[in-house]
Design a protein around this motif. Sequence first.
Motif, PDB file in Angstrom:
ATOM      1  N   CYS A 160      -6.177  11.217 -23.218  1.00  0.00           N
ATOM      2  CA  CYS A 160      -7.442  11.334 -22.492  1.00  0.00           C
ATOM      3  C   CYS A 160      -7.529  12.688 -21.779  1.00  0.00           C
ATOM      4  O   CYS A 160      -8.576  13.351 -21.806  1.00  0.00           O
ATOM      5  N   LYS A 161      -6.445  13.112 -21.169  1.00  0.00           N
ATOM      6  CA  LYS A 161      -6.411  14.401 -20.468  1.00  0.00           C
ATOM      7  C   LYS A 161      -6.717  15.548 -21.422  1.00  0.00           C
ATOM      8  O   LYS A 161      -7.490  16.462 -21.101  1.00  0.00           O
ATOM      9  N   HIS A 162      -6.119  15.509 -22.610  1.00  0.00           N
ATOM     10  CA  HIS A 162      -6.338  16.573 -23.588  1.00  0.00           C
ATOM     11  C   HIS A 162      -7.774  16.567 -24.108  1.00  0.00           C
ATOM     12  O   HIS A 162      -8.380  17.622 -24.299  1.00  0.00           O
ATOM     13  N   VAL A 163      -8.328  15.377 -24.331  1.00  0.00           N
ATOM     14  CA  VAL A 163      -9.707  15.280 -24.822  1.00  0.00           C
ATOM     15  C   VAL A 163     -10.677  15.859 -23.802  1.00  0.00           C
ATOM     16  O   VAL A 163     -11.611  16.599 -24.155  1.00  0.00           O
ATOM     17  N   LEU A 164     -10.458  15.560 -22.527  1.00  0.00           N
ATOM     18  CA  LEU A 164     -11.365  16.028 -21.484  1.00  0.00           C
ATOM     19  C   LEU A 164     -11.252  17.524 -21.231  1.00  0.00           C
ATOM     20  O   LEU A 164     -12.063  18.092 -20.495  1.00  0.00           O
ATOM     21  N   SER A 165     -10.263  18.173 -21.836  1.00  0.00           N
ATOM     22  CA  SER A 165     -10.173  19.631 -21.736  1.00  0.00           C
ATOM     23  C   SER A 165     -11.247  20.310 -22.577  1.00  0.00           C
ATOM     24  O   SER A 165     -11.598  21.463 -22.331  1.00  0.00           O
ATOM     25  N   THR A 166     -11.764  19.587 -23.554  1.00  0.00           N
ATOM     26  CA  THR A 166     -12.779  20.164 -24.443  1.00  0.00           C
ATOM     27  C   THR A 166     -14.068  19.341 -24.505  1.00  0.00           C
ATOM     28  O   THR A 166     -15.099  19.865 -24.905  1.00  0.00           O
ATOM     29  N   MET A 167     -14.005  18.068 -24.121  1.00  0.00           N
ATOM     30  CA  MET A 167     -15.166  17.181 -24.211  1.00  0.00           C
ATOM     31  C   MET A 167     -15.566  16.695 -22.815  1.00  0.00           C
ATOM     32  O   MET A 167     -14.763  16.717 -21.881  1.00  0.00           O
ATOM     33  N   ASN A 168     -16.820  16.248 -22.700  1.00  0.00           N
ATOM     34  CA  ASN A 168     -17.304  15.761 -21.407  1.00  0.00           C
ATOM     35  C   ASN A 168     -16.955  14.303 -21.155  1.00  0.00           C
ATOM     36  O   ASN A 168     -17.007  13.842 -20.011  1.00  0.00           O
ATOM     37  N   THR A 169     -16.612  13.585 -22.218  1.00  0.00           N
ATOM     38  CA  THR A 169     -16.292  12.162 -22.079  1.00  0.00           C
ATOM     39  C   THR A 169     -15.153  11.808 -23.014  1.00  0.00           C
ATOM     40  O   THR A 169     -15.046  12.352 -24.113  1.00  0.00           O
ATOM     41  N   SER A 170     -14.286  10.888 -22.578  1.00  0.00           N
ATOM     42  CA  SER A 170     -13.185  10.430 -23.411  1.00  0.00           C
ATOM     43  C   SER A 170     -13.175   8.904 -23.479  1.00  0.00           C
ATOM     44  O   SER A 170     -13.289   8.228 -22.450  1.00  0.00           O
ATOM     45  N   GLN A 171     -13.055   8.382 -24.698  1.00  0.00           N
ATOM     46  CA  GLN A 171     -12.903   6.947 -24.892  1.00  0.00           C
ATOM     47  C   GLN A 171     -11.413   6.607 -24.848  1.00  0.00           C
ATOM     48  O   GLN A 171     -10.604   7.271 -25.494  1.00  0.00           O
ATOM     49  N   VAL A 172     -11.051   5.596 -24.097  1.00  0.00           N
ATOM     50  CA  VAL A 172      -9.657   5.177 -23.965  1.00  0.00           C
ATOM     51  C   VAL A 172      -9.528   3.752 -24.493  1.00  0.00           C
ATOM     52  O   VAL A 172     -10.248   2.848 -24.039  1.00  0.00           O
ATOM     53  N   TYR A 173      -8.619   3.575 -25.443  1.00  0.00           N
ATOM     54  CA  TYR A 173      -8.403   2.234 -26.002  1.00  0.00           C
ATOM     55  C   TYR A 173      -6.907   2.025 -26.222  1.00  0.00           C
ATOM     56  O   TYR A 173      -6.237   2.853 -26.838  1.00  0.00           O
ATOM     57  N   VAL A 174      -6.392   0.937 -25.684  1.00  0.00           N
ATOM     58  CA  VAL A 174      -4.988   0.584 -25.862  1.00  0.00           C
ATOM     59  C   VAL A 174      -4.932  -0.852 -26.375  1.00  0.00           C
ATOM     60  O   VAL A 174      -5.381  -1.791 -25.703  1.00  0.00           O
ATOM     61  N   LEU A 210     -13.933   7.525 -19.617  1.00  0.00           N
ATOM     62  CA  LEU A 210     -13.757   8.388 -18.449  1.00  0.00           C
ATOM     63  C   LEU A 210     -14.509   9.685 -18.690  1.00  0.00           C
ATOM     64  O   LEU A 210     -14.389  10.302 -19.745  1.00  0.00           O
ATOM     65  N   SER A 211     -15.312  10.097 -17.704  1.00  0.00           N
ATOM     66  CA  SER A 211     -16.049  11.353 -17.802  1.00  0.00           C
ATOM     67  C   SER A 211     -15.221  12.495 -17.229  1.00  0.00           C
ATOM     68  O   SER A 211     -14.298  12.282 -16.431  1.00  0.00           O
ATOM     69  N   ALA A 238     -16.283  14.679 -15.135  1.00  0.00           N
ATOM     70  CA  ALA A 238     -16.576  14.776 -13.701  1.00  0.00           C
ATOM     71  C   ALA A 238     -15.680  13.827 -12.907  1.00  0.00           C
ATOM     72  O   ALA A 238     -15.154  14.192 -11.847  1.00  0.00           O
ATOM     73  N   ARG A 239     -15.501  12.604 -13.421  1.00  0.00           N
ATOM     74  CA  ARG A 239     -14.634  11.638 -12.744  1.00  0.00           C
ATOM     75  C   ARG A 239     -13.180  12.106 -12.785  1.00  0.00           C
ATOM     76  O   ARG A 239     -12.448  11.979 -11.796  1.00  0.00           O
ATOM     77  N   PHE A 240     -12.780  12.656 -13.923  1.00  0.00           N
ATOM     78  CA  PHE A 240     -11.421  13.191 -14.053  1.00  0.00           C
ATOM     79  C   PHE A 240     -11.186  14.320 -13.053  1.00  0.00           C
ATOM     80  O   PHE A 240     -10.146  14.355 -12.377  1.00  0.00           O
ATOM     81  N   ASP A 241     -12.153  15.226 -12.932  1.00  0.00           N
ATOM     82  CA  ASP A 241     -12.013  16.331 -11.979  1.00  0.00           C
ATOM     83  C   ASP A 241     -11.838  15.806 -10.562  1.00  0.00           C
ATOM     84  O   ASP A 241     -11.065  16.359  -9.763  1.00  0.00           O
ATOM     85  N   GLY A 242     -12.556  14.745 -10.231  1.00  0.00           N
ATOM     86  CA  GLY A 242     -12.413  14.171  -8.903  1.00  0.00           C
ATOM     87  C   GLY A 242     -11.051  13.552  -8.673  1.00  0.00           C
ATOM     88  O   GLY A 242     -10.472  13.672  -7.581  1.00  0.00           O
ATOM     89  N   LEU A 243     -10.498  12.905  -9.703  1.00  0.00           N
ATOM     90  CA  LEU A 243      -9.187  12.255  -9.564  1.00  0.00           C
ATOM     91  C   LEU A 243      -8.060  13.265  -9.365  1.00  0.00           C
ATOM     92  O   LEU A 243      -7.108  13.004  -8.640  1.00  0.00           O
ATOM     93  N   VAL A 244      -8.173  14.414 -10.028  1.00  0.00           N
ATOM     94  CA  VAL A 244      -7.046  15.364 -10.035  1.00  0.00           C
ATOM     95  C   VAL A 244      -7.314  16.592  -9.174  1.00  0.00           C
ATOM     96  O   VAL A 244      -6.521  17.541  -9.194  1.00  0.00           O
ATOM     97  N   ALA A 245      -8.383  16.597  -8.405  1.00  0.00           N
ATOM     98  CA  ALA A 245      -8.778  17.793  -7.655  1.00  0.00           C
ATOM     99  C   ALA A 245      -7.659  18.317  -6.753  1.00  0.00           C
ATOM    100  O   ALA A 245      -7.362  19.511  -6.744  1.00  0.00           O
ATOM    101  N   GLY A 246      -7.039  17.418  -6.000  1.00  0.00           N
ATOM    102  CA  GLY A 246      -5.990  17.847  -5.087  1.00  0.00           C
ATOM    103  C   GLY A 246      -4.787  18.425  -5.805  1.00  0.00           C
ATOM    104  O   GLY A 246      -4.196  19.425  -5.369  1.00  0.00           O
ATOM    105  N   THR A 247      -4.420  17.823  -6.932  1.00  0.00           N
ATOM    106  CA  THR A 247      -3.264  18.299  -7.692  1.00  0.00           C
ATOM    107  C   THR A 247      -3.551  19.648  -8.331  1.00  0.00           C
ATOM    108  O   THR A 247      -2.679  20.537  -8.343  1.00  0.00           O
ATOM    109  N   LEU A 248      -4.746  19.834  -8.853  1.00  0.00           N
ATOM    110  CA  LEU A 248      -5.096  21.123  -9.453  1.00  0.00           C
ATOM    111  C   LEU A 248      -5.053  22.236  -8.415  1.00  0.00           C
ATOM    112  O   LEU A 248      -4.605  23.356  -8.708  1.00  0.00           O
TER     113      LEU A 248
END
Length: 509
Positions: A271-285, A298-299, A301-311
Motif C-alpha cells: 500500500c505504501k509503494h502504491v500511494l507513492s504514485t497513485m492517489n488511492t490504494s486498494q488493500v485486500y488480505v 486508503l487515500s 491524503a489519509r496516508f499523509d496524515g498518518l505518517v506526517a510526524g514520522t516524515l
Amino acid sequence: MTVAFGIYVGCSSCCISVTRDGKFEVVANAAGDRVTPAIVAYHDAEVVTGLAAKQGMIRHGGNTIQHVLRVAGTCEDEGQGQPGGGSGSGGACLPSWEGGQARYSVQRGDKTVQVTADDVVTHIFSLLKEIATAHTVEQELPVVICVPAWSSENTVAVVKKAARKAAFNVLATVTQPAAAALAYGLADDNKQNIYTVVLHCGGTTVVGSVVEIAGGLLTVKESITSSTVAGNSLTNLLVQHFAKEFYTKYKGDPLENRRSRRKLYNASENCKHVLSTMNTSQVYVESLWEGVDFSTTLSRARFDGLVAGTLTAFLHQAREAVQRCGLTEAQISKVILTGGSAKIPRLQQLVGDAFPRADLLCSLPPDEVLAAGASTEAALLSGQPTHASVASSLVPALATSVFCKIIGSKSNECVFSRGTPTHSRQTLSLALPAPAPASCTVVIYEAEELVEEPPVEDALAQVDVTNLIPDSKLLRLDFHLKSDGSLHVVLQETQAKINRTFVIESGRS
C-alpha cells in the motif's frame, strides 16, 4: 571493457545497473523488478534469494534471513540485528555471535545448520551475478559496489569478499553520498564549488549526508545515520491503522499471531509503494484472521496524515549534518533523495520546503540512484585512465579559485574552482567588447569568488593582446594545470591569427 556494473546492497534491498558507452541502465531481475529484496531463505533442499524468499516469510519465517548487512563484519551483538523490525519482523531468523562472527541457526530437513552472515551476503551476490550475466557476453564482470554510509571497514571487507566469490571483479567501493552525486553527474563540473545534501530514506535507516563538490572532487563532509525512524516505521504505522480498522469491523486482533501480522505487514508495505504514485490504494488480505478476509481503501491524503510526524523526523538527520558542517540551509545548492521511501510525494515536498534555495534532484527513481552512481564510477574506472577515483586519497589541488577577465568588458569567468586537482584542463571563449578594440588586456587572477575589479596583488598574469581587427569577436584560451602546479595557457584569436603561449609558474595555488 565495454560493460561495467554498479551494485547497491543495503539492509532491505539491492539493485544492479549496467553502463554501456557511457549510459547507465538499471536492469531487472527474473521477476521483472529492478529492485530486489536482500532476503535469503534456507529450505530443505535449496536456498531461495530475493522476492521468492520475501514471499515465503509467512510460512518459512524461522528459516528466512533479512537485514544481514547490519551484522556482517561485526564481532558481537551491537543491538542492530533487526533494526526497527516491529510488526515486520515476522519471526525472521535472528543472529547470534560465535567465534567473533554473526551466525544464524536454520532448520534444513531434520538438521539444524549454522550459516554465517558472510554466507548469506554471498547468496545475495550470487543472485545479482545471475542478473548481470544476462546483460553481457563477456566473462569478466567489473563492478563498483555502493555500500551504506554507516558501513564499517569489516562490513565493506565482507561485501567485497562475497562479490568476488560470486565471480565479480571488484574495482572499488563507494558510499551512498558519493554514488548519489555520481548518478546525477555533479562531479563533471570542475568550475563550481557546491554543497549537496544526500538524504537516504531506506527500509531500516535514514542517513543525512553533506557532500562538498569542488573542482570535480567529491568530499563527504558529514554523514549521520538513524535507525529510530525509517521506511519500516511508515509501514508499521499502516499496520497499526489497518489492525485498528479490522478490530472495529470484526472484533478480532490480526496482530495476535505471527502469520496474520506478516500478512498485514506485506499488504501495508505494498500500500505504501502504491500511494507513492497513485492517489488511492486498494488493500485486500485473504484470510487475515480466523478465515476472515480484510478489504479496505486508503487515500494518499489519509496516508499523509498518518505518517506526517514520522516524515518530518526523516529530515532531522539532514538538518543535523548541515549544522555540524557549520552551514545553513541557504548554502545548500542541491538535494538528492535516495531510497525507496524517498518516492513519497509528501516527503519530497517537505525536503523542498526545508531547503528552499536548493535544486531537488529526484528525476531518477530514488531506489535506483545508488546503483546507477556505482555503475557510472565503474565505467570511469574501467574506461577512463585519467579519472580520479572518489575513494579516499590525498590529491594535490588548488587552494584558491582561478578566474580570467578581459579588462573593459563583461567577460569574467571561472577557470578552475578551489579544490580542482592537478592534472586538469579547461577551455574558455571570452567575448571581446563591441566594436572590437585594436588591443585588450587579459587578467588571470585568483580569488575566493568572482570580482569585477581584481586587485593587482591577486593577478597571476596580465597579458596585452594587440593587433586585433574589427572582425575579432572571441578570445579562446586553453588552460592546462599541470601536476607541478604550473599553469600553461594558449591564447588564440582566429580572425586576427593571434596565437600566444605563456606559463604561470606554481605559486600560492
